[in-house]
Scaffold this motif. Structure first.
Motif, PDB file in Angstrom:
ATOM      1  N   ILE A 181       0.841  -1.205   0.000  1.00 17.42           N
ATOM      2  CA  ILE A 181       0.000   0.000   0.000  1.00 17.42           C
ATOM      3  C   ILE A 181       0.872   1.250   0.000  1.00 17.42           C
ATOM      4  CG2 ILE A 181      -1.707   1.318   1.318  1.00 17.42           C
ATOM      5  CD1 ILE A 181      -2.770  -1.372   2.367  1.00 17.42           C
ATOM      6  N   LEU A 182       1.895   1.258   0.837  1.00 20.61           N
ATOM      7  CA  LEU A 182       2.828   2.390   0.884  1.00 20.61           C
ATOM      8  C   LEU A 182       3.477   2.622  -0.474  1.00 20.61           C
ATOM      9  CD1 LEU A 182       4.715   4.479   2.301  1.00 20.61           C
ATOM     10  CD2 LEU A 182       6.182   2.561   2.933  1.00 20.61           C
ATOM     11  N   THR A 183       3.907   1.541  -1.124  1.00 20.21           N
ATOM     12  CA  THR A 183       4.554   1.650  -2.433  1.00 20.21           C
ATOM     13  C   THR A 183       3.620   2.247  -3.473  1.00 20.21           C
ATOM     14  OG1 THR A 183       5.965  -0.269  -1.945  1.00 20.21           O
ATOM     15  CG2 THR A 183       5.713   0.362  -4.259  1.00 20.21           C
ATOM     16  N   LEU A 184       2.379   1.789  -3.499  1.00 17.46           N
ATOM     17  CA  LEU A 184       1.415   2.282  -4.478  1.00 17.46           C
ATOM     18  C   LEU A 184       1.076   3.756  -4.246  1.00 17.46           C
ATOM     19  CD1 LEU A 184      -1.029  -0.770  -4.674  1.00 17.46           C
ATOM     20  CD2 LEU A 184       0.708  -0.093  -6.346  1.00 17.46           C
ATOM     21  N   LEU A 185       1.017   4.165  -2.977  1.00 19.89           N
ATOM     22  CA  LEU A 185       0.666   5.543  -2.661  1.00 19.89           C
ATOM     23  C   LEU A 185       1.822   6.516  -2.902  1.00 19.89           C
ATOM     24  CD1 LEU A 185      -1.378   4.994   0.625  1.00 19.89           C
ATOM     25  CD2 LEU A 185      -2.288   5.654  -1.610  1.00 19.89           C
ATOM     26  N   GLU A 186       3.049   6.025  -2.756  1.00 18.37           N
ATOM     27  CA  GLU A 186       4.205   6.915  -2.858  1.00 18.37           C
ATOM     28  C   GLU A 186       4.949   6.809  -4.187  1.00 18.37           C
ATOM     29  OE1 GLU A 186       4.903   9.158  -0.789  1.00 18.37           O
ATOM     30  OE2 GLU A 186       4.215   8.597   1.216  1.00 18.37           O
ATOM     31  N   ALA A 187       4.742   5.717  -4.912  1.00 19.33           N
ATOM     32  CA  ALA A 187       5.568   5.454  -6.094  1.00 19.33           C
ATOM     33  C   ALA A 187       5.322   6.459  -7.210  1.00 19.33           C
ATOM     34  CB  ALA A 187       5.307   4.037  -6.607  1.00 19.33           C
TER      35      ALA A 187
ATOM     36  N   ASN B  56       7.822   8.135 -10.942  1.00 21.33           N
ATOM     37  CA  ASN B  56       9.037   7.938 -11.738  1.00 21.33           C
ATOM     38  C   ASN B  56      10.291   8.292 -10.952  1.00 21.33           C
ATOM     39  OD1 ASN B  56       7.774   6.983 -14.026  1.00 21.33           O
ATOM     40  ND2 ASN B  56       7.453   9.020 -14.891  1.00 21.33           N
ATOM     41  N   GLU B  57      10.146   9.144  -9.950  1.00 22.02           N
ATOM     42  CA  GLU B  57      11.305   9.571  -9.169  1.00 22.02           C
ATOM     43  C   GLU B  57      11.546   8.685  -7.950  1.00 22.02           C
ATOM     44  OE1 GLU B  57       8.850  11.761 -10.074  1.00 22.02           O
ATOM     45  OE2 GLU B  57       9.983  12.518 -11.801  1.00 22.02           O
ATOM     46  N   VAL B  58      10.485   8.164  -7.345  1.00 19.70           N
ATOM     47  CA  VAL B  58      10.623   7.360  -6.132  1.00 19.70           C
ATOM     48  C   VAL B  58       9.877   6.042  -6.301  1.00 19.70           C
ATOM     49  CG1 VAL B  58      10.874   9.373  -4.655  1.00 19.70           C
ATOM     50  CG2 VAL B  58       8.598   8.455  -5.058  1.00 19.70           C
ATOM     51  N   PHE B  59      10.394   5.010  -5.638  1.00 19.28           N
ATOM     52  CA  PHE B  59       9.771   3.685  -5.730  1.00 19.28           C
ATOM     53  C   PHE B  59      10.157   2.895  -4.480  1.00 19.28           C
ATOM     54  CE2 PHE B  59       9.286  -0.602  -7.808  1.00 19.28           C
ATOM     55  CZ  PHE B  59       7.925  -0.483  -8.048  1.00 19.28           C
ATOM     56  N   PRO B  60       9.436   3.093  -3.367  1.00 15.73           N
ATOM     57  CA  PRO B  60       9.821   2.506  -2.079  1.00 15.73           C
ATOM     58  C   PRO B  60       9.441   1.043  -1.894  1.00 15.73           C
ATOM     59  CG  PRO B  60       7.857   3.833  -1.808  1.00 15.73           C
ATOM     60  CD  PRO B  60       8.278   4.005  -3.247  1.00 15.73           C
ATOM     61  N   ILE B  61       9.556   0.246  -2.955  1.00 15.82           N
ATOM     62  CA  ILE B  61       9.226  -1.175  -2.874  1.00 15.82           C
ATOM     63  C   ILE B  61      10.172  -1.918  -1.931  1.00 15.82           C
ATOM     64  CG2 ILE B  61      10.718  -1.804  -4.810  1.00 15.82           C
ATOM     65  CD1 ILE B  61       7.229  -3.267  -4.076  1.00 15.82           C
ATOM     66  N   LEU B  62      11.285  -1.286  -1.588  1.00 11.78           N
ATOM     67  CA  LEU B  62      12.282  -1.891  -0.705  1.00 11.78           C
ATOM     68  C   LEU B  62      11.686  -2.295   0.645  1.00 11.78           C
ATOM     69  CD1 LEU B  62      15.398  -2.426  -0.918  1.00 11.78           C
ATOM     70  CD2 LEU B  62      15.723  -0.326   0.369  1.00 11.78           C
TER      71      LEU B  62
END
Length: 311
Positions: free
Chosen positions: A253-259, A261-267
């Motif tokens: 959920i966090l990844t989808l809300l924040e992702a 082209n510049e950021v991608f917090p899938i980590l």
């Protein structure tokens, strides 16, 4: 061969993985980012790399201390392979720091099963989640995860439910003091915006979007499959696996809300996914199938990386 090599916890396993990931991080950082190599850039990259490499030791500590997998090196192997699968996550410094502090919170929450020093552990976990939220506002969703942990381990003690509030007040006052000294009192207002808009470009990017969907499906499948095997075998890891499942769900959920082209917090989802994949591999009784799964797990991320880089 691979299963027998990483099926042990020898120091050479960690040296090989960390050495490779050091090289891969340099490749991903300098080739994909195309940034000018300046002393400031090098200093920043070294600092971020140090956090990433240290996170491997945290992952290894969590897995061993809480016995959520058997005694092997599969967890750190999968954790490293996910770097290769999502190299864009290595360019997101905020995501790297957010993930690191979530790992520290995970360490505390999983240790609640000992039922010792519960309030101290809840306080520490809340503190790490709040610090993680300083990098991504939606990381505050992990506070729900803390209350789930309280419900699982010791819900009857009413004082446990108020511990996160005390941690919130403490971190707020400390952060506010630092912001006052730095004359950045508008940080809270600018940072905690909690936007619900999904990035359309991410959804339209079929390479990144398809890769993310396949990753979620495979991870959920192996988590369900391994979870069923754990329940049937009566192994005392079910509560920990449930907590890790909640962590993975919140991370997606966090990844989808924040992702974007510049950021991608899938980590933030890599640790739960590594645990699920490790439990899945451990549950495979046929050595040939296990070896085939491991070989495929190693080859696939590299093929995806080369395909993306060429295109």
């Amino acid at each position: 061969m691979i299963s027998s090599f990483f099926g042990k916890t020898k120091p050479i396993n960690y040296i090989i993985v960390l050495t490779f990931l050091f090289i891969f991080y340099c490749i991903a950082r300098f080739l994909r980012l195309n940034a000018d190599v300046t002393p400031q850039f090098l200093f920043s990259a070294i600092g971020v790399l140090s956090i990433l490499l240290f996170s491997f030791f945290v992952v290894n500590f969590i897995v061993k201390r809480n016995k959520i997998t058997k005694a092997n090196s599969f967890a750190i192997l999968f954790y490293g392979l996910l770097w290769v699968l999502f190299p864009e996550s290595l360019l997101d410094n905020n995501g790297i720091f957010c993930s690191f502090f979530i790992l520290l919170a995970t360490r505390k929450l999983l240790s609640l099963k000992s039922l010792k020093d519960i309030r101290y552990k809840i306080f520490d976990a809340t503190m790490w989640v709040l610090i993680a939220s300083l990098f991504y506002d939606w990381a505050l969703l992990y506070l729900l995860w803390i209350f789930i942990a309280i419900y699982i381990y010791e819900p009857k003690n009413i004082r446990n439910w108020f511990v996160p509030l005390s941690a919130f007040i403490a971190i707020f006052l400390i952060t506010l003091s630092i912001l006052l000294l730095c004359e950045k009192t508008d940080f809270f207002q600018n940072h905690y915006t909690f936007s619900l808009e999904l990035d359309e470009e991410l959804l339209l990017d079929w390479k990144k979007g398809a890769k993310l969907i396949i990753y979620i499906i495979i991870t959920l499948f192996v988590s369900f499959w391994a979870g069923v095997r754990l329940v049937k075998s009566g192994v005392g890891r079910v509560s920990s696996i449930r907590l890790i499942t909640f962590s993975f769900s919140i991370g997606i959920i966090l990844t989808l809300l924040e992702a974007s082209n510049e950021v991608f917090p899938i980590l933030v989802t890599f640790f739960p996914a590594s645990v699920f994949l490790t439990n899945y591999v451990e549950a495979l009784r046929n050595p040939r199938i296990r070896e085939l799964v491991l070989i495929s797990s190693i080859i696939t991320p590299f093929l995806v990386f080369v395909f993306e880089y060429i295109n």
